[in-house]
Design an enzyme around this catalytic site. Structure first.
Site, PDB file in Angstrom:
ATOM      1  CG  ASP A 181     -20.716  -4.527  11.619  1.00 29.76           C
ATOM      2  OD1 ASP A 181     -20.044  -3.593  11.104  1.00 29.76           O
ATOM      3  OD2 ASP A 181     -21.214  -5.434  10.936  1.00 29.76           O
ATOM      4  CB  VAL A 182     -17.516   0.403  12.532  1.00 25.61           C
ATOM      5  CG1 VAL A 182     -16.688   0.303  13.787  1.00 25.61           C
ATOM      6  CG2 VAL A 182     -16.839  -0.263  11.342  1.00 25.61           C
ATOM      7  CB  VAL A 209       2.048  -0.317  11.286  1.00 26.69           C
ATOM      8  CG1 VAL A 209       2.356  -0.627  12.746  1.00 26.69           C
ATOM      9  CG2 VAL A 209       2.007   1.182  11.040  1.00 26.69           C
ATOM     10  CE  LYS A 218      -7.747   2.696   6.508  1.00 29.66           C
ATOM     11  NZ  LYS A 218      -8.254   2.824   7.890  1.00 29.66           N
ATOM     12  CG  ASP A 278     -12.887  -5.776  16.998  1.00 26.73           C
ATOM     13  OD1 ASP A 278     -13.256  -6.592  16.137  1.00 26.73           O
ATOM     14  OD2 ASP A 278     -11.810  -5.172  16.927  1.00 26.73           O
ATOM     15  NE  ARG A 336      -7.331  -8.622  13.903  1.00 24.33           N
ATOM     16  CZ  ARG A 336      -7.870  -9.356  12.954  1.00 24.33           C
ATOM     17  NH1 ARG A 336      -8.135 -10.613  13.184  1.00 24.33           N
ATOM     18  NH2 ARG A 336      -8.134  -8.843  11.766  1.00 24.33           N
ATOM     19  CG  ASN A 348      -7.746   0.957  15.211  1.00 24.23           C
ATOM     20  OD1 ASN A 348      -6.636   1.131  14.735  1.00 24.23           O
ATOM     21  ND2 ASN A 348      -8.209  -0.275  15.503  1.00 24.23           N
ATOM     22  CG  MET A 400      -1.451  -0.759  15.097  1.00 26.34           C
ATOM     23  SD  MET A 400      -1.046   0.463  13.895  1.00 26.34           S
ATOM     24  CE  MET A 400      -1.816  -0.212  12.455  1.00 26.34           C
ATOM     25  CE1 TYR A 406      -6.750  -0.206   4.447  1.00 26.88           C
ATOM     26  CE2 TYR A 406      -4.994   0.848   3.207  1.00 26.88           C
ATOM     27  CZ  TYR A 406      -5.539   0.458   4.416  1.00 26.88           C
ATOM     28  OH  TYR A 406      -4.877   0.747   5.582  1.00 26.88           O
TER      29      TYR A 406
END
Ligand code: NAD
Length: 248
Positions: free
Chosen positions: A62-63, A187, A158, A36, A15, A89, A17, A154
């Protein structure tokens, strides 16, 4: 078409981006694998792309799990024959104060947003070497340049994504793999709207050079560019896509 005959794996592609990137990649001629934790949304995105005439495969991913990354890369190669592009992503947002961030939450955010990028990269490299080269695009956020409050975990994750991009790019040049980050402003994805609220978007819009909120499509064009042969001599860069928010 800018991505003709290329095979791309996009984490968090069910879902938001990631799904927009998957659709844009498909329109540009790529075969797309989306990984995902959200199976229902993932299958829906997969069906939408295939019904529109593209070639898409959803894989549960699951990353934070090394074995699931291995399986996702294997699935991409067994279905489409090779792997040329990885888009890291997948990510989660958090908005707690520092004193409210538990150790578990810290580990979760760093696990998904930072370790996930490392694991995906690690397992994509051998297949990109087999393919004779490749492109890795990591999604970061301008918050690491701005120092936003209530985002410690977060923002740190990043910033880590940019650090990881800089650290890996020199190592992969000999294999013709370029590695870049897309550093996004605010975004208007459904998730960001839900977490931050409409008022937050209004405030950011006023601080941007362009006085409108970025759409996922605005953000994803840069990802297509960095995945294309037009960008093959660009590596170790952070491409800021923020409507002109952070430079002034
Ligand atoms: P989103 O929540 O719609 O999409 C994130 C996707 O990642 C979801 O499909 C989710 O299921 C998936 N995901 C979460 N945990 C996962 C895990 N453990 N394994 C695999 N997949 C997982 O959010 P979005 O707004 O589309 O954000 C996409 C990326 O862009 C994120 O990395 C986000 O941090 C980054 N970003 C977004 C903004 C913004 O304003 N929207 C700004 C800067 C950066």
């Amino acid at each position: 078409m800018r991505l003709e005959n290329k095979v791309a794996l996009i984490s968090g592609g069910a879902r938001g981006m990631g799904a927009v990137e998957a659709k844009l990649f498909s329109v540009e001629g790529a075969k797309v694998v989306i990984g995902d934790v959200l199976e229902e949304e993932g299958r829906r995105t997969e069906a939408e792309i295939n019904e529109a005439g593209g070639e898409c495969l959803f894989v549960p991913l699951d990353v934070t799990s090394e074995s699931q990354w291995q399986a996702a890369v294997e699935a991409a190669v067994s279905r489409f024959g090779k792997l040329d592009i990885l888009v890291n992503n997948a990510g989660i947002y958090r908005t707690e104060r520092v004193e409210e961030i538990s150790e578990e939450l810290w580990d979760q955010v760093m696990g998904i947003n930072a370790k996930g990028v490392f694991l995906g990269t690690k397992h994509a490299i051998p297949e990109m070497r087999n393919a004779g080269g490749g492109s890795i695009i990591n999604i970061s956020s301008v918050t690491w340049m701005m120092g936003r409050p209530f985002r410690l975990d977060y923002v740190t994750s990043k910033a880590g994504v940019v650090g990881l991009t800089h650290a890996i790019a020199p190592e992969l040049g000999e294999f013709d793999i370029n590695v870049n980050a897309v550093v996004l402003g605010l975004v208007q994805s459904d998730s960001a709207l839900k977490v931050y609220g409409a008022e937050h978007f209004q405030k950011f819009k006023e601080r941007q050079v362009f006085k409108r909120s970025l759409t996922p499509q605005d953000a994803c064009g840069a990802v297509v560019f960095l995945a294309s042969d037009d960008a093959e001599m660009i590596t170790g860069q952070s491409l800021v896509v923020d409507g002109g928010l952070v430079f002034h």
